[in-house]
Design an enzyme around this catalytic site. Structure first.
Site, PDB file in Angstrom:
ATOM      1  N   VAL A   1      51.306 -52.799  28.656  1.00 29.26           N
ATOM      2  CA  VAL A   1      51.601 -52.121  27.382  1.00 29.26           C
ATOM      3  C   VAL A   1      52.112 -50.707  27.634  1.00 29.26           C
ATOM      4  O   VAL A   1      53.066 -50.248  26.994  1.00 29.26           O
ATOM      5  CB  VAL A   1      50.357 -52.105  26.470  1.00 29.26           C
ATOM      6  CG1 VAL A   1      50.661 -51.347  25.175  1.00 29.26           C
ATOM      7  CG2 VAL A   1      49.910 -53.526  26.142  1.00 29.26           C
ATOM      8  N   CYS A   2      51.502 -50.016  28.576  1.00 30.96           N
ATOM      9  CA  CYS A   2      51.908 -48.636  28.885  1.00 30.96           C
ATOM     10  C   CYS A   2      53.359 -48.584  29.362  1.00 30.96           C
ATOM     11  O   CYS A   2      54.111 -47.676  29.005  1.00 30.96           O
ATOM     12  CB  CYS A   2      50.994 -48.041  29.948  1.00 30.96           C
ATOM     13  SG  CYS A   2      49.260 -47.953  29.452  1.00 30.96           S
ATOM     14  N   THR A   3      53.739 -49.562  30.170  1.00 25.84           N
ATOM     15  CA  THR A   3      55.114 -49.592  30.680  1.00 25.84           C
ATOM     16  C   THR A   3      56.109 -49.730  29.526  1.00 25.84           C
ATOM     17  O   THR A   3      57.140 -49.052  29.498  1.00 25.84           O
ATOM     18  CB  THR A   3      55.285 -50.744  31.681  1.00 25.84           C
ATOM     19  OG1 THR A   3      54.395 -50.526  32.791  1.00 25.84           O
ATOM     20  CG2 THR A   3      56.713 -50.823  32.197  1.00 25.84           C
TER      21      THR A   3
END
Length: 219
Positions: A45-47
């Site tokens: 998700v962070c990417t």
């Protein structure tokens, strides 16, 4: 909830980032800044989020808004991760700095600690937090999401527009407001003042209470 929140001044911490060491207030200068944290490098998700921040960077820049990321991994890890982010985002470059916080000290002071999630070694992880900081270095708005839920960058951009419009005029933005739609006049502004401040005119909604507090105008 411990740590800074809306109305608090962001502490002038000295941070190590992918673009060098600096104090937060020096980076903020007199600009609006979006300060956002992520649970960890090389996570799915962070990417996607960092890639979308890169894709929206020009839109934020048009509004005079700086971007500043944070993850608890070290600088070497950040620099490797950025390659993945840029590849996923279709080549949009990560031009904003990312803070390193391997000792988990900065996230505590910036109110970005996830209350439940911990890493494999038992250390606390950053929450998916986002502070919008005004030119006076105070927190104007905060989002807090669980690690499982990615943010909506259209909403981040929308609230930046709302905050900036409210700061410039004595107005507020109603439910589901979008740029170029009508805003509401602050109750602190009486009708005589409103006529001077909004020469384009305003509409007062007729309500059962007959209290003329719901006034719409275009700015």
């Amino acid at each position: 909830m411990p740590g800074i929140t809306i109305g608090d001044t962001v502490p002038n911490l000295e941070v190590e980032t992918t673009q060098g060491r600096f104090k937060l207030h020096d980076y903020f200068a007199d600009s609006w800044t979006i300060l956002f944290s992520h649970p960890g490098d090389f996570t799915p998700v962070c990417t996607t989020e960092l890639g979308m921040m890169a894709a929206y960077a020009d839109e934020f820049s048009k509004r005079g808004v700086k971007l500043l990321g944070l993850s608890c991994d070290d600088i070497a890890s950040h620099n490797e991760w950025i390659k993945d982010v840029e590849a996923y985002s279709g080549g949009h470059k990560v031009k904003y700095p990312i803070i390193a916080d391997p000792n988990r000290e900065i996230i505590k002071q910036l109110n970005m600690v996830d209350p439940d999630e911990k890493g494999p070694n038992g250390q606390q992880l950053p929450s998916r937090a986002l502070h919008i900081v005004g030119p006076n270095k105070m927190v104007k708005l905060s989002f807090l999401y669980p690690a499982t839920t990615g943010r909506n960058m259209d909403e981040v951009l929308r609230v930046v527009d709302s905050l900036q419009k409210a700061a410039k005029h004595k107005v507020a933005t109603p439910v589901n407001w979008k740029p170029n739609e009508k805003v509401v006049i602050s109750p602190s502004v009486n009708n005589d003042q409103a006529k001077e401040m909004f020469p384009q005119g305003f509409e007062t909604t007729d309500l059962p209470s007959k209290k003329g507090y719901l006034r719409f105008t275009q700015v």
